[in-house]
Design an enzyme around this catalytic site. Structure first.
Site, short mmCIF file in Angstrom:
data_model
loop_
_atom_site.label_atom_id
_atom_site.label_comp_id
_atom_site.label_asym_id
_atom_site.label_seq_id
_atom_site.Cartn_x
_atom_site.Cartn_y
_atom_site.Cartn_z
N ASP B 10 -96.34 55.19 -77.72
CA ASP B 10 -95.09 54.37 -77.27
C ASP B 10 -95.53 53.17 -76.73
OD1 ASP B 10 -92.32 54.29 -76.76
OD2 ASP B 10 -92.92 54.11 -74.53
N SER B 11 -94.70 52.25 -76.74
CA SER B 11 -94.85 50.89 -76.13
C SER B 11 -95.50 51.14 -74.58
CB SER B 11 -93.64 49.90 -76.23
OG SER B 11 -92.58 50.50 -75.44
N TYR B 42 -91.73 46.25 -76.79
CA TYR B 42 -91.70 46.13 -78.05
C TYR B 42 -90.46 45.29 -78.64
CZ TYR B 42 -96.10 48.56 -79.41
OH TYR B 42 -97.48 49.05 -79.44
N GLY B 43 -89.36 46.09 -77.74
CA GLY B 43 -88.12 45.64 -78.22
C GLY B 43 -87.62 44.25 -78.89
N ASN B 74 -88.87 54.28 -80.78
CA ASN B 74 -87.61 53.99 -81.45
C ASN B 74 -88.00 52.73 -82.50
OD1 ASN B 74 -86.62 55.87 -79.42
ND2 ASN B 74 -85.02 56.14 -80.96
N SER B 75 -88.55 51.66 -81.54
CA SER B 75 -88.83 50.45 -82.07
C SER B 75 -89.80 50.51 -82.99
CB SER B 75 -89.00 49.27 -81.06
OG SER B 75 -88.14 49.36 -80.19
N GLU B 152 -89.45 50.12 -66.82
CA GLU B 152 -91.06 50.12 -66.68
C GLU B 152 -91.31 49.62 -65.30
OE1 GLU B 152 -93.83 50.49 -68.89
OE2 GLU B 152 -92.69 51.83 -70.43
N CYS B 184 -83.68 55.13 -77.87
CA CYS B 184 -85.04 54.30 -77.00
C CYS B 184 -85.40 55.35 -76.31
CB CYS B 184 -84.95 53.11 -76.51
SG CYS B 184 -86.20 52.46 -75.65
N THR B 185 -86.87 55.63 -76.38
CA THR B 185 -87.32 56.86 -75.70
C THR B 185 -87.42 56.55 -74.27
OG1 THR B 185 -89.62 56.12 -76.35
CG2 THR B 185 -88.69 57.96 -77.48
N HIS B 186 -87.28 55.41 -73.76
CA HIS B 186 -87.11 54.99 -72.41
C HIS B 186 -85.85 55.39 -71.67
CE1 HIS B 186 -90.55 52.32 -73.13
NE2 HIS B 186 -90.84 52.20 -71.86
#
Lengths: 274, 274
Positions: B10-11, B42-43, B74-75, B152, B184-186
């Site tokens: 992931d980012s 990344y978005g 997802n990005s 984050e 978005c996995t966040h």
């Protein structure tokens, strides 16, 4: 329309899991949350003592002007719900019964596990509630004296917590249960740990959402809801350290607890004596 | 039987939400998690750049000997999944498609909202995936540039986070959606906030559980699972600060990240060039 707040109480921070579900269901109501941080945990205490604490707190909330009291604590519900309902004039809603029903609905092999405090296990309330719904269900109860203190200490990612959960889970896994009731409002605070320990094949039951719906329906049927277009607020009280309750709420539920005040045990005792 | 680990990337820390679901589903597998903390988020980046980063990371994981790669971002899935699958010889699984399917199944009024990064919204992948399943569905997409940086930064209970969520949610509420994809996995890391903002009548869709099942089925059908009786382990890598990834994982997922190592961006670039 009734602008009075709803009172919610627990031995400590666990009831915040139920408050969260209430905020999802009733964003327009005001809430007063009272955590008995000074005397937490309730689980190892005798039923009579838990009943006395619960009566003190509920009397204090009633005197403070709430329109309904939610006992967001399984130990207090198991030990004190009938006593609270007899003693107070405002309606009192507890946890416990919705979980028994949800577990009976969810199980496929009719083997149901329970993780709860000693007080809740000793009360036998879950087994009787489950057996009333399905006389053929097998209930395996495990008292978990170590969990509430670890959770109240904020030990979410502490390996001791995962070890403790694995230990309490072992007899339930050995018994082949396919459904486990999280019979303490603290336990959803460590839901990720519980999910990893029990795995995908076990259904975890925690009914705060249904408890919140019961509160909402009670307010609606009695005609004592607040204006549905307003935004509600929360006030927080604790008999312990305000900073501890604040940290736990923010850490586990991402709930900014801006107004946390301390209430003295003597004030609770005075309310009960009045 | 195949003892190689599964690679997850992931980012940043968001993919840990998908890793958690993998641990629930596949407790016997080993995992290597790589978060690109140094280049997170990344978005806001152009698709070509995200594709380059994803190819670097996936090549590095393949070189390190993983048996399957899960793009838990997802990005990156929106920008790079076909490129990864063309370039690598190990199987690559992404997120995104299961969410579109789940949302179409869940909606009652066929108005579906999407919260995602700019890159994911720009890709148009969700709308095309949803419209392929229900040509009459209405999709309302909202790019949320502010959320990943706040998450984050660990701002779970920061009032700015709830304010930002309320702002992004407003157009979806105005559009009357009854289902919202957390694209978005966040975002599952702030699920309590999202639940309180959207309330009980909106279904939140996040499909990490189904993604984990797709990984498990892929391993099973290819016959490359690990011994089901063993206990798996996790290793964590980040291009950023190991301490940051550890703190986020422990705070949000109660996942003790004992082994977090730093990997240099030059190593990733070297793997992609090889």
């Amino acid at each position: 329309m009734d602008a009075r707040p709803v009172g919610v109480f627990d031995s400590g921070a666990g009831g915040l899991t139920v408050l969260h579900e209430c905020l999802v269901t009733m964003p327009h109501e005001d809430f007063v949350y009272l955590g008995d941080g000074e005397r937490c945990p309730y689980g190892p205490r005798p039923a009579g003592e838990i009943r006395r604490f619960a009566l003190e707190i509920a009397s204090y909330l009633e005197t403070a002007g709430v329109k309904l009291i939610l006992a967001a604590c399984n130990s207090a519900t198991a030990a004190a719900l009938p006593a609270l309902q007899e003693r107070l004039s405002v309606p009192v809603v507890g946890v416990l019964a919705p979980e028994a029903r949800a577990a009976v609905q969810a199980t496929r092999n009719r083997r149901i596990g329970l993780l709860a405090t000693e007080a809740t296990v000793c009360s036998g309330r879950y087994t009787s509630a489950i057996r009333a719904l399905d006389a053929g269900a097998h209930v395996h109860e495990v008292a978990c004296p170590g969990l509430v203190p670890l959770i109240e200490a904020g030990a979410g990612a502490d390996p001791r917590l995962a070890d403790a959960v694995r230990g309490y889970a072992a007899p339930l896994k050995a018994a082949g249960v396919d459904t486990v009731i999280l019979g303490c409002t603290h336990y959803p605070l460590i839901r990720p740990v519980l999910e990893r320990v029990f795995g995908r094949d076990v259904t975890l039951v925690f009914s705060a959402g249904e408890t919140a719906r019961e509160v909402a329906e009670t307010l609606a049927r009695k005609g004592i809801e607040n204006d549905p277009d307003r935004e509600g607020s929360c006030r927080f009280l604790t008999t312990g350290e305000p900073e501890e309750l604040r940290a736990l709420g923010e850490r586990f539920l991402q709930l900014p607890l801006e107004r946390v005040a301390r209430v003295a045990l003597t004030e609770l005792a005075r309310a009960a004596a009045a």
